[in-house]
Motif scaffolding. Structure first.
Motif, short mmCIF file in Angstrom:
data_model
loop_
_atom_site.label_atom_id
_atom_site.label_comp_id
_atom_site.label_asym_id
_atom_site.label_seq_id
_atom_site.Cartn_x
_atom_site.Cartn_y
_atom_site.Cartn_z
N LYS A 76 0.87 -1.17 0.00
CA LYS A 76 0.00 0.00 0.00
C LYS A 76 0.90 1.22 0.00
O LYS A 76 1.85 1.31 0.78
N LEU A 77 0.62 2.17 -0.89
CA LEU A 77 1.43 3.37 -1.03
C LEU A 77 0.50 4.57 -1.16
O LEU A 77 -0.38 4.59 -2.02
N LEU A 78 0.67 5.56 -0.28
CA LEU A 78 -0.19 6.74 -0.25
C LEU A 78 -1.67 6.36 -0.17
O LEU A 78 -2.53 6.97 -0.77
N GLY A 79 -1.95 5.28 0.55
CA GLY A 79 -3.32 4.83 0.72
C GLY A 79 -3.83 3.94 -0.39
O GLY A 79 -4.92 3.37 -0.27
N GLU A 80 -3.09 3.80 -1.50
CA GLU A 80 -3.56 3.02 -2.63
C GLU A 80 -3.03 1.58 -2.56
O GLU A 80 -1.84 1.36 -2.38
N PRO A 81 -3.93 0.60 -2.71
CA PRO A 81 -3.49 -0.81 -2.72
C PRO A 81 -2.88 -1.16 -4.08
O PRO A 81 -3.48 -0.91 -5.13
N LEU A 82 -1.69 -1.72 -4.07
CA LEU A 82 -0.95 -2.02 -5.29
C LEU A 82 -0.43 -3.45 -5.27
O LEU A 82 -0.26 -4.06 -4.21
N LEU A 83 -0.15 -3.97 -6.47
CA LEU A 83 0.51 -5.25 -6.63
C LEU A 83 1.73 -5.06 -7.52
O LEU A 83 1.68 -4.33 -8.52
N VAL A 84 2.83 -5.71 -7.16
CA VAL A 84 4.07 -5.63 -7.94
C VAL A 84 4.51 -7.05 -8.28
O VAL A 84 4.50 -7.94 -7.41
N LYS A 85 4.89 -7.26 -9.54
CA LYS A 85 5.38 -8.57 -9.97
C LYS A 85 6.63 -8.41 -10.82
O LYS A 85 6.73 -7.49 -11.63
N ARG A 86 7.55 -9.36 -10.65
CA ARG A 86 8.75 -9.40 -11.48
C ARG A 86 8.54 -10.41 -12.61
O ARG A 86 8.29 -11.60 -12.35
N ILE A 87 8.62 -9.93 -13.85
CA ILE A 87 8.44 -10.77 -15.04
C ILE A 87 9.65 -10.62 -15.94
O ILE A 87 9.94 -9.51 -16.41
N ASP A 88 10.36 -11.71 -16.15
CA ASP A 88 11.59 -11.68 -16.97
C ASP A 88 12.54 -10.60 -16.47
O ASP A 88 13.16 -9.86 -17.26
N GLY A 89 12.64 -10.48 -15.17
CA GLY A 89 13.58 -9.55 -14.54
C GLY A 89 13.03 -8.16 -14.33
O GLY A 89 13.56 -7.40 -13.51
N LYS A 90 11.96 -7.79 -15.04
CA LYS A 90 11.42 -6.44 -14.96
C LYS A 90 10.23 -6.39 -14.02
O LYS A 90 9.40 -7.30 -14.00
N LEU A 91 10.12 -5.30 -13.26
CA LEU A 91 9.02 -5.15 -12.31
C LEU A 91 7.87 -4.37 -12.93
O LEU A 91 8.06 -3.40 -13.66
N HIS A 92 6.65 -4.80 -12.60
CA HIS A 92 5.43 -4.15 -13.06
C HIS A 92 4.54 -3.90 -11.86
O HIS A 92 4.51 -4.69 -10.92
N CYS A 93 3.78 -2.80 -11.91
CA CYS A 93 2.92 -2.42 -10.79
C CYS A 93 1.53 -2.07 -11.30
O CYS A 93 1.38 -1.26 -12.22
N ILE A 94 0.50 -2.69 -10.71
CA ILE A 94 -0.88 -2.39 -11.05
C ILE A 94 -1.68 -2.12 -9.78
O ILE A 94 -1.28 -2.52 -8.68
N LYS A 95 -2.81 -1.48 -9.93
CA LYS A 95 -3.70 -1.23 -8.81
C LYS A 95 -4.37 -2.54 -8.40
O LYS A 95 -4.82 -3.31 -9.26
N ASP A 96 -4.45 -2.76 -7.11
CA ASP A 96 -5.00 -4.01 -6.58
C ASP A 96 -6.51 -3.87 -6.41
O ASP A 96 -7.04 -3.88 -5.30
N ARG A 97 -7.19 -3.76 -7.54
CA ARG A 97 -8.64 -3.61 -7.48
C ARG A 97 -9.26 -3.97 -8.83
O ARG A 97 -8.98 -3.32 -9.83
N CYS A 98 -10.08 -5.00 -8.87
CA CYS A 98 -10.74 -5.38 -10.11
C CYS A 98 -11.73 -4.30 -10.53
O CYS A 98 -12.47 -3.76 -9.71
N LEU A 99 -11.75 -4.00 -11.82
CA LEU A 99 -12.63 -2.96 -12.33
C LEU A 99 -14.10 -3.37 -12.30
O LEU A 99 -14.99 -2.51 -12.32
N HIS A 100 -14.38 -4.67 -12.24
CA HIS A 100 -15.75 -5.17 -12.32
C HIS A 100 -16.55 -4.83 -11.06
O HIS A 100 -17.49 -4.04 -11.11
N ARG A 101 -16.17 -5.37 -9.92
CA ARG A 101 -16.91 -5.15 -8.68
C ARG A 101 -16.02 -4.60 -7.56
O ARG A 101 -16.43 -4.55 -6.40
N GLY A 102 -14.84 -4.20 -7.92
CA GLY A 102 -13.98 -3.50 -6.97
C GLY A 102 -13.27 -4.36 -5.94
O GLY A 102 -12.69 -3.82 -4.99
N VAL A 103 -13.27 -5.67 -6.09
CA VAL A 103 -12.62 -6.52 -5.08
C VAL A 103 -11.11 -6.48 -5.27
O VAL A 103 -10.61 -6.27 -6.39
N PRO A 104 -10.34 -6.67 -4.20
CA PRO A 104 -8.88 -6.72 -4.35
C PRO A 104 -8.46 -8.02 -5.02
O PRO A 104 -8.88 -9.11 -4.62
#
Length: 385
Positions: free
Chosen positions: A47-75
């Motif tokens: 969680k950063l600045l109140g926002e829930p986030l997910l980080v994953k390393r793929i082929d050495g590179k890191l990616h970050c997305i918001k931890d919230r499904c657009l459909h019904r808002g679940v983490p």
């Protein structure tokens, strides 16, 4: 919408935006973990600045997305489901997103849905530097990472090691504790003082010209960085003898190791102390907002190393001496000091009721600079959006 009541903001003079930034400043880079803490294919929930986030390393590179499904808002983190290397699938209705772009690429429960390809999860830029993972929590193209790191941090040959801890206080209490010229009093009995024979007064009596206590960097003279130098050590008299009613009750430490000649604070909230805790080292520490009540105390020490042997020697001394003696033995005092301030500032009235004194000039200048030069105040609307 403001994070603080309008009544409080009207009473605060000089830095209302700073008082309103209880969730931190948007559109800045923040360190969130060390590179070694996330392996290939691993997903980290933060969680950063109140926002829930997910980080994953793929082929050495890191990616970050918001931890919230657009459909019904679940983490999405409620039950992590990465059926392919490059995607994450919501456990509820199988909406599936690309890690790199956030694009809604598939819905396994309805493969022909018109929603596919029309929506994207928020993604945030990630950079790794000096064994640290930085996330740009903001909107649009990020500015260079160097703008949000202190001078010298990114220099070639500077080896950075550190630890990160979650502290139960607002991030601003962390910043102001670290940059407080008079707070050295709480460290008078720290193991580092005697262990490294430091020169450490009880405090400072400001000189006649208080304007010389600080130097504000608000232009581009430091490569786009914005910060404040604490010059109280040069513009004041160190206090080594503590008296009450004229009676000597406490003395500072008249050691042989002179450190902390150069102290500065930089947006979005990172302290630099050079040299520290030894003449050949320097400390950089961030106070990373998690939410309004918590921050990550991201502590790092840097030392110039030219060979692999020097790096290994530094790693050994860090693990067996400096981590315990400095980052914990000394800085643990700072942690309980911040937590002790929480109740006073919890309802925001502390920003109005506090009574500052002469050495707090550095804190005042920091508040003014942060109020004027931050790149955006994080709000509840951003967090919920």
């Amino acid at each position: 919408m403001s994070n603080v009541s309008e009544d409080i903001l009207k009473k605060v003079k000089g830095w209302p935006g700073y008082v309103d930034a209880k969730y931190g400043f948007r559109n800045h880079w923040y360190p969130v973990m060390f590179s070694k803490d996330i392996a290939e294919g691993e997903v980290k929930k933060i969680k950063l600045l109140g926002e829930p986030l997910l980080v994953k390393r793929i082929d050495g590179k890191l990616h970050c997305i918001k931890d919230r499904c657009l459909h019904r808002g679940v983490p999405l983190s409620e039950k992590l489901d990465c059926m392919t290397k490059d995607t994450i699938t919501c456990w509820y209705h199988a909406w599936t997103y690309k890690w790199e772009t956030g694009e809604l690429c598939d819905i396994m429960t309805n493969p022909s849905s018109a929603q596919i390809g029309r929506h994207k999860l928020k993604v945030y830029p990630v950079e790794e530097a000096k064994n640290c993972v930085f996330i740009f929590l903001g909107d649009g193209e990020p500015h260079p990472l160097a703008h949000d790191t202190p001078p010298e941090f990114l220099d070639d040959g500077l080896e950075i090691l550190g630890i990160a801890r979650e502290i139960k206080s607002n991030w601003r209490l962390g910043v102001e504790n670290g940059f407080d010229p008079s707070h050295i009093y709480i460290h008078k009995d720290a193991i580092l003082v005697q262990g490294n024979d430091l020169v450490l007064p009880l405090g400072f009596a400001p000189g006649e010209d208080r304007s010389k206590q600080t130097k504000v960097i608000a232009d581009d003279s430091e490569g786009g960085r914005k910060g404040v130098y604490d010059l109280i050590g040069d513009a004041s008299v160190p206090v080594f003898e503590g008296t009450i009613d004229g009676e000597l009750v406490r003395e500072g430490n008249y050691g042989s190791t002179l450190v902390a000649n150069n102290i500065s604070i930089w947006l979005p909230g990172v302290l630099k102390v050079n040299p520290w805790p030894n003449p050949d080292m320097m400390q950089f520490e961030w106070y990373v907002p998690v939410d309004e009540n918590t921050h990550i105390y991201f502590q790092t020490l840097g030392k110039k190393c030219e060979t692999e042997e020097e790096i290994k020697a530094y790693e050994h001394s860090f693990d067996h001496k400096w981590k315990k003696m400095a980052l914990m033995g000394f800085n643990d005092d700072d942690i309980w000091a911040r937590e002790a301030m929480v109740d006073f500032y919890a309802d925001d009235k502390g920003w109005v009721n506090e009574i500052l004194f002469e050495p707090d000039e550095a804190i005042v200048e920091w508040r003014k600079l942060a109020d004027k030069h931050n790149k955006g105040i994080q709000t509840l609307e951003n967090i919920k959006g």
